[in-house]
Design a protein around this motif. Sequence first.
Motif, PDB file in Angstrom:
ATOM      1  N   SER A  26      35.114  47.036  33.048  1.00 11.74           N
ATOM      2  CA  SER A  26      34.681  45.751  32.499  1.00 11.74           C
ATOM      3  C   SER A  26      34.305  45.923  31.036  1.00 11.74           C
ATOM      4  CB  SER A  26      33.474  45.242  33.281  1.00 11.74           C
ATOM      5  OG  SER A  26      32.855  44.174  32.585  1.00 11.74           O
TER       6      SER A  26
ATOM      7  N   THR B 292      31.362  39.366  32.991  1.00  5.58           N
ATOM      8  CA  THR B 292      32.417  38.797  32.159  1.00  5.58           C
ATOM      9  C   THR B 292      32.761  37.398  32.659  1.00  5.58           C
ATOM     10  OG1 THR B 292      33.979  39.994  33.564  1.00  5.58           O
ATOM     11  CG2 THR B 292      33.447  40.982  31.445  1.00  5.58           C
TER      12      THR B 292
ATOM     13  N   ILE C 294      37.991  38.294  26.023  1.00  2.00           N
ATOM     14  CA  ILE C 294      38.154  38.381  27.484  1.00  2.00           C
ATOM     15  C   ILE C 294      39.499  37.801  27.914  1.00  2.00           C
ATOM     16  CG2 ILE C 294      37.025  36.195  28.105  1.00  2.00           C
ATOM     17  CD1 ILE C 294      36.669  39.603  29.916  1.00  2.00           C
TER      18      ILE C 294
ATOM     19  N   LEU D  91      29.325  37.593  27.958  1.00  2.00           N
ATOM     20  CA  LEU D  91      30.408  37.275  27.020  1.00  2.00           C
ATOM     21  C   LEU D  91      29.886  36.513  25.809  1.00  2.00           C
ATOM     22  CD1 LEU D  91      33.234  36.131  29.487  1.00  2.00           C
ATOM     23  CD2 LEU D  91      32.988  38.361  28.362  1.00  2.00           C
TER      24      LEU D  91
END
Lengths: 470, 470
Positions: free
Chosen positions: A422, B190, A437, A429
Amino acid sequence: MIPPALRERLRAILGPSGLVEETTDLAPKLKDHRGRYVGRTPLALRPASTEALAAAMALLHAEGIAMVPQGGNTGLVGGATPDESGDQVLILTERMRAIRALDPAGDTITVEAGCTLAEVQAAAESIDRLYPVSLASQGSCTIGGNLSTNAGGVQVLRYGNTREQVLGLEVVLPDGRIWNGLRALRKDNTGYDLKQVFIGAEGTLGIITAAVLRLWPRPRARAVAFCAVPDVEAAVTLLARLRTAAGEALTAFELMPEMGLSFVLRYLPGSHRPLATVSPWYVLAEIAAQRDDPAPLLESALEAAMEDGLVQDATIAASESQALALWSLRESMSDAQKPEGASLKHDVSIPVPAIAQFVAEATAAVATRDAGVRLVCFGHVGDGNLHFNLSQPIGVEPSAFLARTAEFAEIIHDLVHAHQGSISAEHGLGRLKLDEITRYHSEVELDLKRRIKTAIDPRGLMNPGKLVKP
Amino acid sequence: MIPPALRERLRAILGPSGLVEETTDLAPKLKDHRGRYVGRTPLALRPASTEALAAAMALLHAEGIAMVPQGGNTGLVGGATPDESGDQVLILTERMRAIRALDPAGDTITVEAGCTLAEVQAAAESIDRLYPVSLASQGSCTIGGNLSTNAGGVQVLRYGNTREQVLGLEVVLPDGRIWNGLRALRKDNTGYDLKQVFIGAEGTLGIITAAVLRLWPRPRARAVAFCAVPDVEAAVTLLARLRTAAGEALTAFELMPEMGLSFVLRYLPGSHRPLATVSPWYVLAEIAAQRDDPAPLLESALEAAMEDGLVQDATIAASESQALALWSLRESMSDAQKPEGASLKHDVSIPVPAIAQFVAEATAAVATRDAGVRLVCFGHVGDGNLHFNLSQPIGVEPSAFLARTAEFAEIIHDLVHAHQGSISAEHGLGRLKLDEITRYHSEVELDLKRRIKTAIDPRGLMNPGKLVKP
């Protein structure tokens, strides 16, 4: 931007101290913790209750005004900073800081979003319980922020992330409705587990105003060891050994490089090298126990590891002050990079079995690109979480090194992705990684995230420009 | 209903053994475990791979055909049974049962949905690890079903529900797209944590085809005690004492009534009363340890509890076979109700501090309505989960008692709700509680659930009529 009539209605709802209109008072809140983003806002709301916040949000929603929630403003990805347009209203949770309930029989605490993490830890301790999330910023970061970013920290190995501590939530939805999901149940299967959607959502689906959190028995004793290990692979093997020996009692397993340790020893007053042996890598391991002193267990496990060549040298803290001194080496690692100039930080996670290979590949890739970069790779190896940080080469301009942020991020994050890791283990984020991403998540995943966003915030008013793209 | 051309295309995708068209073969799968629901289906799909399932689902989705996923068909709320229309295609995961990966270094296992829980437990044990979810139906229930219902069981107190074991998921979405979220990471922030949405969704948002699950160190020793306690309040106080003494090492804490024990002793071959003392309530407590025998700890904690009047009598198993015998008393409690006639079961959870008051109120309310009802209230008090079961009065017609299902459910569930509990702790909503939950959940909560359903399954084709109303 905010019509005077609306401003008056908000003031009527929130009270005179519930609105902040002076930009000078707001300046520290309009800049993110790392100073990357500076935003603007027409005004900030400081609600003192969930009901007041709900009423204010209903008004803003009706007017189509975007809202940016902010807790302790300690985030590292710009998730709590309004954009530069001046159109986004800032919502501060700082007046919502009641401990609503403290329940030793149920092992729960009910807190409002504006409580700092340290306040929650202290409240738990007051009834002889542990709230196990522990972060460097705990004195100023808020529970609301912890929940919205699913904060991790140093004890995830044993206790899990913030998500795992949550039994119930209260949330004000974008349109001002209140969802009361403040349950204190360990088992509840009555439909989709809605709280999970809001945890880690970085304020893009509503504002978490309160939570019921799990408390744990307080460990009575701990043993802390500092070990020199020959390489990362030995560290990972040692982790498995200690897990087998100590089970869940292994509370922390932190990796540190000699480069990072040397920075800390240079800048941390009173620090000293804990081992005579200088090694490329070190491990700080902690075992906590309910009753008996866990030091003998740790000692025998380390002795066996030394015989097998996994550990070259080790010391076990003989007192709590020695334990704190060992921990301070680890906790100072991030700050100790500052006097060494600019640094590029990568908060990544890797499946534990792939960590050694990832570190080898990423180290080589960085060196190939720039042999002067000083690598400070440390972190919570027990959870697969590495802070793969790069300190600038000696003698170059800091700004020149910072200008290479995207270049190094791509090198490192591509390798993370190749190992099914990750690119944001615990920081989220926010705004920082919103574009990045999309390089690593599948179209299906991006689509599912957009669908959830649209379902709960159809007008796109909650913290726009963060976490998910429209 | 299914046009011949579509049938042929499905056969081409799934292979000859991938379609079941003979109703006689399907009969056991069209009836739910408790025999409450009997459905119909035009055909059942038995895909052997995620890709084949995805291709088949894309076809069905395009044709607007509803789909009902089924694992081991051991659910208790009719969640895996097609309706009576004959229009819903049944999808069986029984051919998808590979253990895809087994990783001792990372403490993870990657399994396909059709594996039974027992197969997963055995695979974990083969690498000296524990998969901690444990249920009565573990020989036949599947991991896919466990995930879709967030199954609980007897060790939730220590290890959490199925949800807490999940690191990653692979899901086929209603339209046949595959979401590959098969991550093996303990920290990953994320964006929205998509896997949480599918866990416990009872197949209404897609079909879970594989998962990465956490494994734990295997405890080496356990101590099991059977205690007579004067009342429920004493049991709850004892729970807090043992949690303080043993911390997370307290693996199970189960409450049983004399009524239930007497049923078990009557019907379980070879069973005998473990204590000379006859008491209205008993507790079975287990402490598991990584190394040392936990019996002395349990013994000293129980001695202190006896001195304080919390425990009247107790025995600690002197061998593993004695431990199994004590556990079998607890595990037979549900089955032992069967020979006593019809029973009404209520799988509820209550915040732990409110358990004693709830039991007192619910017992009184049931007795007021019908003094002949025999109450068998047992369960996982450590998690607040009670099986508040009612055995019929002696001498009445079973069907007459079953006809009062809704009457007693309302009495008990209203009290559960008043204590901020859950009307379905571990069984889910399925078809059984679909209407009832609308009585207890707020309009905001129902709306949020509908929004999530619509966002991910806009055509409403996944397991319609279960968990969430359109």
